[in-house]
Scaffold this motif. Sequence first.
Motif, PDB file in Angstrom:
ATOM      1  N   PHE A 132     -10.000  12.370  -6.155  1.00 53.14           N
ATOM      2  CA  PHE A 132     -10.757  11.831  -5.037  1.00 53.14           C
ATOM      3  C   PHE A 132     -10.157  10.494  -4.612  1.00 53.14           C
ATOM      4  CE2 PHE A 132     -13.916  14.406  -7.391  1.00 53.14           C
ATOM      5  CZ  PHE A 132     -14.322  15.262  -6.372  1.00 53.14           C
ATOM      6  N   GLY A 133      -9.860  10.362  -3.314  1.00 52.53           N
ATOM      7  CA  GLY A 133      -9.266   9.137  -2.810  1.00 52.53           C
ATOM      8  C   GLY A 133     -10.102   8.523  -1.705  1.00 52.53           C
ATOM      9  N   PHE A 134     -10.178   7.183  -1.701  1.00 55.99           N
ATOM     10  CA  PHE A 134     -11.009   6.502  -0.698  1.00 55.99           C
ATOM     11  C   PHE A 134     -10.647   5.024  -0.646  1.00 55.99           C
ATOM     12  CE2 PHE A 134     -13.143   7.809  -4.593  1.00 55.99           C
ATOM     13  CZ  PHE A 134     -13.236   6.604  -5.282  1.00 55.99           C
ATOM     14  N   PRO A 135     -10.882   4.394   0.492  1.00 53.16           N
ATOM     15  CA  PRO A 135     -10.695   2.945   0.585  1.00 53.16           C
ATOM     16  C   PRO A 135     -11.903   2.230  -0.009  1.00 53.16           C
ATOM     17  CG  PRO A 135     -11.370   3.821   2.698  1.00 53.16           C
ATOM     18  CD  PRO A 135     -11.193   5.002   1.785  1.00 53.16           C
ATOM     19  N   THR A 136     -11.733   0.959  -0.287  1.00 57.02           N
ATOM     20  CA  THR A 136     -12.820   0.178  -0.876  1.00 57.02           C
ATOM     21  C   THR A 136     -13.737  -0.409   0.192  1.00 57.02           C
ATOM     22  OG1 THR A 136     -13.325  -1.603  -2.434  1.00 57.02           O
ATOM     23  CG2 THR A 136     -11.527  -1.987  -0.889  1.00 57.02           C
ATOM     24  N   ARG A 137     -14.969  -0.589  -0.169  1.00 57.23           N
ATOM     25  CA  ARG A 137     -15.932  -1.326   0.630  1.00 57.23           C
ATOM     26  C   ARG A 137     -16.682  -2.238  -0.328  1.00 57.23           C
ATOM     27  NH1 ARG A 137     -12.985   0.650   3.744  1.00 57.23           N
ATOM     28  NH2 ARG A 137     -13.433   1.946   5.580  1.00 57.23           N
ATOM     29  N   TYR A 138     -16.237  -3.488  -0.402  1.00 57.78           N
ATOM     30  CA  TYR A 138     -16.844  -4.474  -1.311  1.00 57.78           C
ATOM     31  C   TYR A 138     -16.825  -4.008  -2.767  1.00 57.78           C
ATOM     32  CZ  TYR A 138     -18.494  -6.105   3.205  1.00 57.78           C
ATOM     33  OH  TYR A 138     -18.561  -6.516   4.516  1.00 57.78           O
ATOM     34  N   GLY A 139     -15.700  -3.450  -3.183  1.00 58.73           N
ATOM     35  CA  GLY A 139     -15.530  -3.051  -4.570  1.00 58.73           C
ATOM     36  C   GLY A 139     -16.074  -1.684  -4.912  1.00 58.73           C
ATOM     37  N   CYS A 140     -16.577  -0.954  -3.919  1.00 61.28           N
ATOM     38  CA  CYS A 140     -17.101   0.400  -4.137  1.00 61.28           C
ATOM     39  C   CYS A 140     -16.442   1.357  -3.143  1.00 61.28           C
ATOM     40  CB  CYS A 140     -18.615   0.433  -3.964  1.00 61.28           C
ATOM     41  SG  CYS A 140     -19.535  -0.614  -5.106  1.00 61.28           S
ATOM     42  N   MET A 141     -16.676   2.636  -3.325  1.00 56.12           N
ATOM     43  CA  MET A 141     -16.102   3.619  -2.418  1.00 56.12           C
ATOM     44  C   MET A 141     -16.681   3.477  -1.018  1.00 56.12           C
ATOM     45  SD  MET A 141     -18.006   7.208  -3.423  1.00 56.12           S
ATOM     46  CE  MET A 141     -17.326   7.260  -5.067  1.00 56.12           C
ATOM     47  N   ALA A 142     -15.909   3.907  -0.038  1.00 54.99           N
ATOM     48  CA  ALA A 142     -16.361   3.877   1.352  1.00 54.99           C
ATOM     49  C   ALA A 142     -17.574   4.778   1.537  1.00 54.99           C
ATOM     50  CB  ALA A 142     -15.229   4.318   2.271  1.00 54.99           C
ATOM     51  N   GLY A 176      -6.904  -8.736  -4.573  1.00 53.37           N
ATOM     52  CA  GLY A 176      -8.098  -8.866  -5.409  1.00 53.37           C
ATOM     53  C   GLY A 176      -9.278  -8.103  -4.846  1.00 53.37           C
ATOM     54  N   GLY A 177      -8.970  -7.103  -4.018  1.00 56.54           N
ATOM     55  CA  GLY A 177     -10.042  -6.413  -3.293  1.00 56.54           C
ATOM     56  C   GLY A 177     -10.657  -5.218  -3.970  1.00 56.54           C
ATOM     57  N   GLY A 178     -10.285  -4.917  -5.213  1.00 53.59           N
ATOM     58  CA  GLY A 178     -10.972  -3.841  -5.909  1.00 53.59           C
ATOM     59  C   GLY A 178     -10.114  -2.677  -6.341  1.00 53.59           C
ATOM     60  N   GLN A 179      -8.852  -2.912  -6.680  1.00 54.36           N
ATOM     61  CA  GLN A 179      -7.999  -1.823  -7.147  1.00 54.36           C
ATOM     62  C   GLN A 179      -8.570  -1.158  -8.398  1.00 54.36           C
ATOM     63  OE1 GLN A 179      -4.763  -0.491  -6.104  1.00 54.36           O
ATOM     64  NE2 GLN A 179      -5.359  -1.418  -4.154  1.00 54.36           N
ATOM     65  N   GLU A 180      -9.249  -1.915  -9.223  1.00 52.17           N
ATOM     66  CA  GLU A 180      -9.877  -1.342 -10.423  1.00 52.17           C
ATOM     67  C   GLU A 180     -11.359  -1.049 -10.206  1.00 52.17           C
ATOM     68  OE1 GLU A 180      -9.120  -3.695 -13.885  1.00 52.17           O
ATOM     69  OE2 GLU A 180      -7.047  -3.035 -14.054  1.00 52.17           O
ATOM     70  N   THR A 181     -12.095  -2.019  -9.646  1.00 53.89           N
ATOM     71  CA  THR A 181     -13.550  -1.839  -9.543  1.00 53.89           C
ATOM     72  C   THR A 181     -13.942  -0.700  -8.616  1.00 53.89           C
ATOM     73  OG1 THR A 181     -13.698  -3.502  -7.774  1.00 53.89           O
ATOM     74  CG2 THR A 181     -14.020  -4.258 -10.046  1.00 53.89           C
ATOM     75  N   THR A 182     -13.125  -0.416  -7.602  1.00 54.30           N
ATOM     76  CA  THR A 182     -13.453   0.682  -6.688  1.00 54.30           C
ATOM     77  C   THR A 182     -13.457   2.011  -7.426  1.00 54.30           C
ATOM     78  OG1 THR A 182     -12.429  -0.554  -4.878  1.00 54.30           O
ATOM     79  CG2 THR A 182     -12.842   1.779  -4.506  1.00 54.30           C
ATOM     80  N   ALA A 183     -12.504   2.191  -8.319  1.00 57.60           N
ATOM     81  CA  ALA A 183     -12.475   3.413  -9.136  1.00 57.60           C
ATOM     82  C   ALA A 183     -13.530   3.352 -10.232  1.00 57.60           C
ATOM     83  CB  ALA A 183     -11.092   3.602  -9.743  1.00 57.60           C
ATOM     84  N   TRP A 184     -13.682   2.183 -10.830  1.00 60.24           N
ATOM     85  CA  TRP A 184     -14.621   2.028 -11.944  1.00 60.24           C
ATOM     86  C   TRP A 184     -16.058   2.330 -11.513  1.00 60.24           C
ATOM     87  CZ3 TRP A 184     -17.621  -2.801 -13.034  1.00 60.24           C
ATOM     88  CH2 TRP A 184     -18.328  -2.697 -14.238  1.00 60.24           C
ATOM     89  N   THR A 185     -16.466   1.809 -10.353  1.00 61.68           N
ATOM     90  CA  THR A 185     -17.832   2.045  -9.888  1.00 61.68           C
ATOM     91  C   THR A 185     -18.044   3.487  -9.427  1.00 61.68           C
ATOM     92  OG1 THR A 185     -17.188   1.207  -7.700  1.00 61.68           O
ATOM     93  CG2 THR A 185     -18.240  -0.347  -9.212  1.00 61.68           C
ATOM     94  N   ALA A 186     -16.967   4.211  -9.175  1.00 61.67           N
ATOM     95  CA  ALA A 186     -17.093   5.604  -8.744  1.00 61.67           C
ATOM     96  C   ALA A 186     -17.330   6.553  -9.909  1.00 61.67           C
ATOM     97  CB  ALA A 186     -15.834   6.018  -7.985  1.00 61.67           C
TER      98      ALA A 186
END
Length: 258
Positions: A132-142, A176-186
């Motif tokens: 699953f691929g997606f851009p970040t929105r404040y550290g979470c998936m779009a 610093g926009g969420g390369q890890e947290t965007t995936a982590w929160t998903a």
Amino acid sequence: MGKGGGCVPSKNKKKPSSLATTTTGDDHGTEYEDAVNAPLPIEDDQTTAITTSPPVKIFVVFYSMYGHVESLARRMKKGAEGVEGVEARLYRVPETLSEEVVVEQMKAPSAKDSEIPEITAGELEEGDGFLFGFPTRYGCMAAQMKAFFDSTGGLWKEQTLAGKPAGFFVSTGTQGGGQETTAWTAITQLVHHGMLFVPIGYTFGAGMFEMDSIRGGSPYGAGVFAGDGSREATETELALAEHQGNYMATIVKRLAQP
């Protein structure tokens, strides 16, 4: 009986055939030997059929507003199909914004590749593994990807996807926009479905330690820096995406084996 008390041979008794003479050392005749040594009959209806297993299916499901995530998705498909017996498919999730907002306010292209179909929640049942691929929105998936996951309630109720492996890849605007947290929160989405999260760790080797240039991606999965939208994915970022596709295909194929 004759006068001498001996048996009188019957006139109707057939003489032994010359082919049925007794062999020395046992009581078996030549007929027995011929039967043993005769070639086995060929029966056409007993020929062994060669069966092939159906391909393992990996769905690369993404949302991409400016095309950065899509570029990673295409390379992931290439990587996955580099594993024998694996079939990779590209899908995009539905857009939730109006075309007016996308084009005029977000300044994003409205045209999408018509060869990549939109996926429905029910189609996930056919996949053996997912990226699953997606851009970040404040550290979470779009929101578009979140809306798609929100539509999978029927699959969640039946735990249809339980035990199936999945991974993530992302796009962020800044380092610093969420390369890890965007995936982590998903990961929470996978947990409720009982799915298996498959990170890439540091399996990319030296590429994970590249410090000479800006590179997206993390042990959670491949990534790209989009900047203001004008920056394109570098070859290193694309190579990491291809590696993740190949790595995921290897894992899914291994888990699919009986």
